[in-house]
Design a protein around this motif. Structure first.
Motif, PDB file in Angstrom:
ATOM      1  N   CYS A 191       0.029  20.969 -51.856  1.00  0.00           N
ATOM      2  CA  CYS A 191       0.053  20.586 -50.440  1.00  0.00           C
ATOM      3  C   CYS A 191      -0.926  19.452 -50.129  1.00  0.00           C
TER       4      CYS A 191
ATOM      5  N   LEU B 164       0.688  16.026 -50.023  1.00  0.00           N
ATOM      6  CA  LEU B 164       1.711  15.731 -49.023  1.00  0.00           C
ATOM      7  C   LEU B 164       1.126  14.931 -47.864  1.00  0.00           C
TER       8      LEU B 164
ATOM      9  N   GLN C 167       7.870  15.581 -45.634  1.00  0.00           N
ATOM     10  CA  GLN C 167       6.725  16.187 -46.306  1.00  0.00           C
ATOM     11  C   GLN C 167       5.996  17.159 -45.388  1.00  0.00           C
TER      12      GLN C 167
ATOM     13  N   THR D  33       7.904  20.329 -45.643  1.00  0.00           N
ATOM     14  CA  THR D  33       7.604  20.943 -46.938  1.00  0.00           C
ATOM     15  C   THR D  33       6.263  21.662 -46.871  1.00  0.00           C
TER      16      THR D  33
END
Length: 348
Positions: free
Chosen positions: A222, A225, A232, A235
């Motif tokens: 993470c 991102l 993103q 996500t």
């Protein structure tokens, strides 16, 4: 002199067999505490060597990657500054980035170690009741114990010998990691010696190690991102939400259930010393789980969730903590041994 050399030569010759018998005893055997400590010490040296190799080869790579530098800077804006405040360290964005880049290889090693330790418990967790499955699960306990011994040694050495050791490993962090490592380092050996076949022990070991492995590896992903990118961002939200669910169950609800079950067994067997020590440790670890494992993922769910703007929160990288950085004189864009700072958001 000759007798001494012969003695040590014999010890080295018999060491592999002794380690194997301590790790995989037959059903009618019970390894001594001395043999188990030799095994744990060997595992500690093994993990220290693995982490050293990872740092040697991954650190130069990490320092050359601009995407990784950018990721660490974004992480500072998201949660790093608040962590620094909690730990009472005054790291600028650049200093934070430098330290986290230096520790990036260690973070990869930490979730690898937890995945391996949890995987050793899988046969017992899946229901195999043979002695080999119990031995593997207990080896998972001893592996964690060995790594935690090497990690505490790493903390002490860094804090006491590095020029900036007390800055990189502040007292608050030492306390947090002492709590984190307390369970395995105090109860690991007696539990393995007395309850090698106990399924609750196997489940507890698997639960703790894989929860940490999944959360740390997901958190590392993470960081890369860019939340200004809508795809993103979603996500990030999905992965973070999954991690929150995993942590709430494995480090929250199921953790409490397994602790209660283990304590009932200790009470029934009149193991009052282990039970009393366990109550103190489980209380501390429960606080650790809530504040440093479950809460951070919940906080990020709110801060970066779909309704964050409606709630007056921020859902992009250059949010409220970036403004705090400016107020405190933080340095913008930039890039030891303390990947442990990261654990304020994820681990065990």
């Amino acid at each position: 002199m000759t007798d001494t050399m012969t003695h040590y030569s014999n010890m080295l010759t018999t060491l592999p067999a002794k380690l194997y018998s301590a790790a995989f005893p037959s059903p009618d055997e019970s390894p001594s505490s001395q043999d188990l400590m030799i095994l744990v010490s060997t595992i500690a040296v093994m993990w220290a060597a693995i982490f050293s190799v990872l740092h040697r080869y991954l650190h130069p790579y990490a320092m050359r990657q601009q995407w990784l530098t950018d990721a660490m800077g974004r992480e500072y804006d998201r949660v790093g500054l608040s962590m620094c405040k909690a730990l009472r360290v005054k790291w600028t964005r650049q200093r934070y980035t430098e330290i986290m880049l230096n520790d990036w290889p260690k973070m990869q090693g930490i979730y690898l170690q937890h995945f391996i330790g949890g995987a050793l418990c899988l046969p017992a967790v899946l229901g195999y009741t043979d002695s080999w499955a119990a031995n593997l699960a207990c080896l998972g306990v001893l592996s964690e114990m060995g790594w935690e011994m090497s990690d505490m040694a790493d903390i002490v050495i860094t804090r006491s010998t590095a020029v900036d050791g007390k800055e990189r490993v502040p007292g608050t962090l030492v306390m947090i990691m002492s709590i984190h490592h307390s369970m395995t380092l105090t109860l690991g050996l007696p539990l393995v010696m007395k309850y090698r076949q106990l399924r609750t022990l196997h489940l507890l070991t698997f639960n703790l190690q894989w929860a940490a492995a999944l959360a740390i590896s997901a958190n590392e992903y993470c960081k890369t991102l860019d939340l200004k990118n809508q795809k993103q961002l979603w996500t990030f939200r999905i992965v973070n939400g999954i991690c929150f669910g995993i942590m709430a169950w494995m480090r929250g609800i199921y953790w409490l259930f397994l602790c209660g079950k283990l304590h009932m067994r200790l009470y029934e067997d009149e193991e009052y010393t282990m039970m009393c020590v366990g109550v103190v440790i489980y209380t501390l670890i429960t606080g650790f789980n809530v504040m440093l494992c479950i809460y951070p993922f919940g906080k990020k769910m709110l801060k970066f969730g779909p309704r964050s703007k409606e709630m007056g929160l921020v859902d992009m990288d250059d949010g409220e903590e970036l403004e705090d950085t400016k107020k405190e004189g933080g340095v913008h864009p930039s890039p030891s041994n303390n990947s442990l700072m990261e654990k304020g958001d994820t681990d065990n």
